[in-house]
Design an enzyme around this catalytic site. Structure first.
Site, PDB file in Angstrom:
ATOM      1  N   HIS A  71       0.838  -1.189   0.000  1.00  0.00           N
ATOM      2  CA  HIS A  71       0.000   0.000   0.000  1.00  0.00           C
ATOM      3  C   HIS A  71       0.878   1.246   0.000  1.00  0.00           C
ATOM      4  CE1 HIS A  71      -3.838  -2.102   1.722  1.00  0.00           C
ATOM      5  NE2 HIS A  71      -3.418  -2.615   0.590  1.00  0.00           N
ATOM      6  N   GLU A  73       0.931   3.849   1.908  1.00  0.00           N
ATOM      7  CA  GLU A  73       1.445   4.227   3.228  1.00  0.00           C
ATOM      8  C   GLU A  73       2.658   3.388   3.595  1.00  0.00           C
ATOM      9  OE1 GLU A  73      -3.108   3.776   3.817  1.00  0.00           O
ATOM     10  OE2 GLU A  73      -1.601   3.172   2.351  1.00  0.00           O
ATOM     11  N   CYS A  99      -5.727   1.089   5.892  1.00  0.00           N
ATOM     12  CA  CYS A  99      -6.258  -0.198   6.339  1.00  0.00           C
ATOM     13  C   CYS A  99      -5.643  -0.529   7.708  1.00  0.00           C
ATOM     14  CB  CYS A  99      -5.922  -1.286   5.317  1.00  0.00           C
ATOM     15  SG  CYS A  99      -4.162  -1.720   5.274  1.00  0.00           S
ATOM     16  N   CYS A 102      -1.702  -1.055   7.573  1.00  0.00           N
ATOM     17  CA  CYS A 102      -0.967   0.199   7.431  1.00  0.00           C
ATOM     18  C   CYS A 102      -1.076   1.046   8.697  1.00  0.00           C
ATOM     19  CB  CYS A 102      -1.453   0.980   6.213  1.00  0.00           C
ATOM     20  SG  CYS A 102      -0.894   0.243   4.655  1.00  0.00           S
TER      21      CYS A 102
END
Length: 144
Positions: A71, A73, A99, A102
């Site tokens: 992801h 992040e 999420c 993360c």
């Protein structure tokens, strides 16, 4: 925009930049961008994609996201780990709310504030951040 404070203006601009950065993603299903800002400087950036050295395809033949796609992040946080910068007390700007996985990284990285535009389908990540006393703010995409 008359009564808008400087921080709100900066938040919107950094989110716009994260949105532009998201366009670097080669993922087809969803493009997400993230910026890490500390002391008014961008110290890291990231977008969703496969790990360095892997093929530039996020989806398999069934159009499902591959399990090892990172992801935005996670990419921004791991990138700052390779640099001489520290993410302690930084602000993370991300185009989609983090999420759960993360959010764990955000907490451990010492990030104090998260600003996002779109809601991810699950809210457990946001709830975890709030539980860790991290300031979470949504700036609607329409405001960008």
């Amino acid at each position: 925009m008359g009564n808008e404070n400087k921080q709100q203006l900066l938040d919107r601009r950094y989110l716009q930049m994260a949105g532009i950065w998201a366009q670097n993603s080669y993922c087809k299903r969803r493009k997400v961008g993230a910026l890490l800002v500390k002391d008014k400087m961008i110290i890291s950036d990231g977008y969703n994609g496969t790990p360095s050295g892997f093929e530039n395809e996020c989806e398999d033949e069934n159009n499902q996201t591959k399990s090892y796609v990172l992801h935005a992040e996670a990419n921004a946080i791991t990138k700052v780990a390779k640099s001489g910068n520290s993410s302690l007390d930084a602000t993370l700007y991300v185009t989609s709310s983090p999420c759960l996985e993360c959010s764990k990284l955000i907490i451990q990285a010492g990030i104090k504030r998260v600003v996002f535009s779109e809601n991810y389908r699950l809210e457990d990540g946001i709830n975890l951040l709030k539980r860790a006393n991290i300031e979470v703010e949504q700036v609607e995409a329409a405001e960008l």
